[in-house]
Design a protein around this motif. Sequence first.
Motif, mmCIF file in Angstrom:
data_model
loop_
_atom_site.group_PDB
_atom_site.id
_atom_site.type_symbol
_atom_site.label_atom_id
_atom_site.label_comp_id
_atom_site.label_asym_id
_atom_site.label_seq_id
_atom_site.Cartn_x
_atom_site.Cartn_y
_atom_site.Cartn_z
ATOM 1 N N GLU A 150 8.584 15.128 -20.749
ATOM 2 C CA GLU A 150 9.980 15.273 -20.337
ATOM 3 C C GLU A 150 10.074 15.890 -18.937
ATOM 4 O OE1 GLU A 150 11.721 17.555 -23.520
ATOM 5 O OE2 GLU A 150 10.923 16.184 -25.030
ATOM 6 N N LEU A 151 9.088 15.587 -18.083
ATOM 7 C CA LEU A 151 9.096 16.115 -16.717
ATOM 8 C C LEU A 151 10.280 15.538 -15.943
ATOM 9 C CD1 LEU A 151 5.298 15.819 -15.905
ATOM 10 C CD2 LEU A 151 6.533 17.856 -16.669
ATOM 11 N N SER A 152 10.962 16.392 -15.180
ATOM 12 C CA SER A 152 12.215 15.953 -14.562
ATOM 13 C C SER A 152 12.290 16.239 -13.067
ATOM 14 C CB SER A 152 13.396 16.615 -15.268
ATOM 15 O OG SER A 152 13.260 18.021 -15.246
ATOM 16 N N SER A 153 11.162 16.507 -12.438
ATOM 17 C CA SER A 153 11.181 16.792 -11.000
ATOM 18 C C SER A 153 10.917 15.511 -10.216
ATOM 19 C CB SER A 153 10.087 17.809 -10.674
ATOM 20 O OG SER A 153 8.815 17.211 -10.881
ATOM 21 N N SER A 154 10.783 15.658 -8.921
ATOM 22 C CA SER A 154 10.262 14.562 -8.109
ATOM 23 C C SER A 154 8.730 14.596 -8.159
ATOM 24 C CB SER A 154 10.764 14.685 -6.669
ATOM 25 O OG SER A 154 10.401 15.935 -6.142
ATOM 26 N N ILE A 155 8.114 13.523 -7.672
ATOM 27 C CA ILE A 155 6.650 13.458 -7.606
ATOM 28 C C ILE A 155 6.215 14.190 -6.341
ATOM 29 C CG2 ILE A 155 4.667 11.932 -7.363
ATOM 30 C CD1 ILE A 155 6.295 9.790 -8.852
ATOM 31 N N THR A 172 12.476 12.021 -10.971
ATOM 32 C CA THR A 172 13.534 11.556 -10.085
ATOM 33 C C THR A 172 13.040 11.538 -8.640
ATOM 34 O OG1 THR A 172 14.364 13.813 -9.856
ATOM 35 C CG2 THR A 172 15.348 12.469 -11.596
ATOM 36 N N GLY A 173 13.933 11.177 -7.732
ATOM 37 C CA GLY A 173 13.582 11.169 -6.316
ATOM 38 C C GLY A 173 12.830 9.907 -5.939
ATOM 39 N N ASP A 201 0.772 3.986 -12.714
ATOM 40 C CA ASP A 201 1.774 3.661 -13.728
ATOM 41 C C ASP A 201 2.867 4.718 -13.714
ATOM 42 O OD1 ASP A 201 3.269 2.896 -15.891
ATOM 43 O OD2 ASP A 201 1.572 2.651 -17.264
ATOM 44 N N LEU A 202 4.030 4.336 -13.196
ATOM 45 C CA LEU A 202 5.189 5.229 -13.116
ATOM 46 C C LEU A 202 6.371 4.644 -13.886
ATOM 47 C CD1 LEU A 202 4.922 6.076 -9.302
ATOM 48 C CD2 LEU A 202 3.978 7.361 -11.227
ATOM 49 N N LEU A 220 13.114 7.113 -10.997
ATOM 50 C CA LEU A 220 12.768 7.102 -9.573
ATOM 51 C C LEU A 220 13.711 6.174 -8.803
ATOM 52 C CD1 LEU A 220 8.930 6.880 -10.114
ATOM 53 C CD2 LEU A 220 10.196 8.900 -9.355
ATOM 54 N N SER A 221 14.065 6.583 -7.589
ATOM 55 C CA SER A 221 15.019 5.819 -6.789
ATOM 56 C C SER A 221 14.452 5.605 -5.382
ATOM 57 C CB SER A 221 16.359 6.555 -6.735
ATOM 58 O OG SER A 221 16.180 7.861 -6.214
#
Length: 244
Positions: free
Chosen positions: A70-75, A96-97, A113-114, A119-120
């Motif tokens: 459930e990671l919710s940061s940017s890479i 995200t990001g 594999d993402l 991601l945007s």
Amino acid sequence: GSIPAEMGNLTNLFELDLVDNKLSGGIPPELGNLSNLFGLHLQSNQLSGSLPPQIGELSNLGVLEISNNELSSSIPAELGNLTKLTILDLNYNALTGSLPPELGRLDNLYNLDLQGNQLSGSIPLELGDLTSLVDLNLSRNALSGGIPAELGSLSNLIYLRLKGNAFTGSIPIELGYLAQLEALDLSLNQLEGSIPAELGDLSHLTSLVLSENRLSGSIPPQLGNLTNLTILWLYSNQLTGSLP
């Protein structure tokens, strides 16, 4: 429970495998101290919060798998420092990001594999430098813009999956240069224009999925050269003409 920060003291650790537990909380930044670590496997838990940039300090890391959490940061851009990495699997989180262009420095990467994140932004042109890549899966995100022609440089690519994003523009003819490609899935996007005749050069292709786009024009007769094809899905487009 959570991953103890004290695990960062295990500096001789070669492999850390905590797969398929009920671990929650964040990934401790202290794991960045594990300078001998080759494999970090944390998939199928309930880990949340950010992916610590300190992971980018693991200079010997070859495998990083944190899918199904459930990671919710940017890479973090720091992952581009992991030049020995062969597998980067972060699928099915809530990341995200945008995709960091620094990922283009991962010369040894063969699996990226993402899939199944949030991601945007566009695909960085630098991903075309990943010439060891065999499997690129960016499906089911919110990526947009055009599909970069630079992906046609990925000479070892076997699987290219970009399904379920918001890609626009035309299918680059350069994808026809991917001589090893066996599966191409560009479905559920907003791609326009015609199907490139160059896709008929992909002699190893077994699956071609271009359904649910805005493709127009006729079906190129060159697709008849794809004698290994077992799946051809072109439904829900605006194609015209007769079947070749």
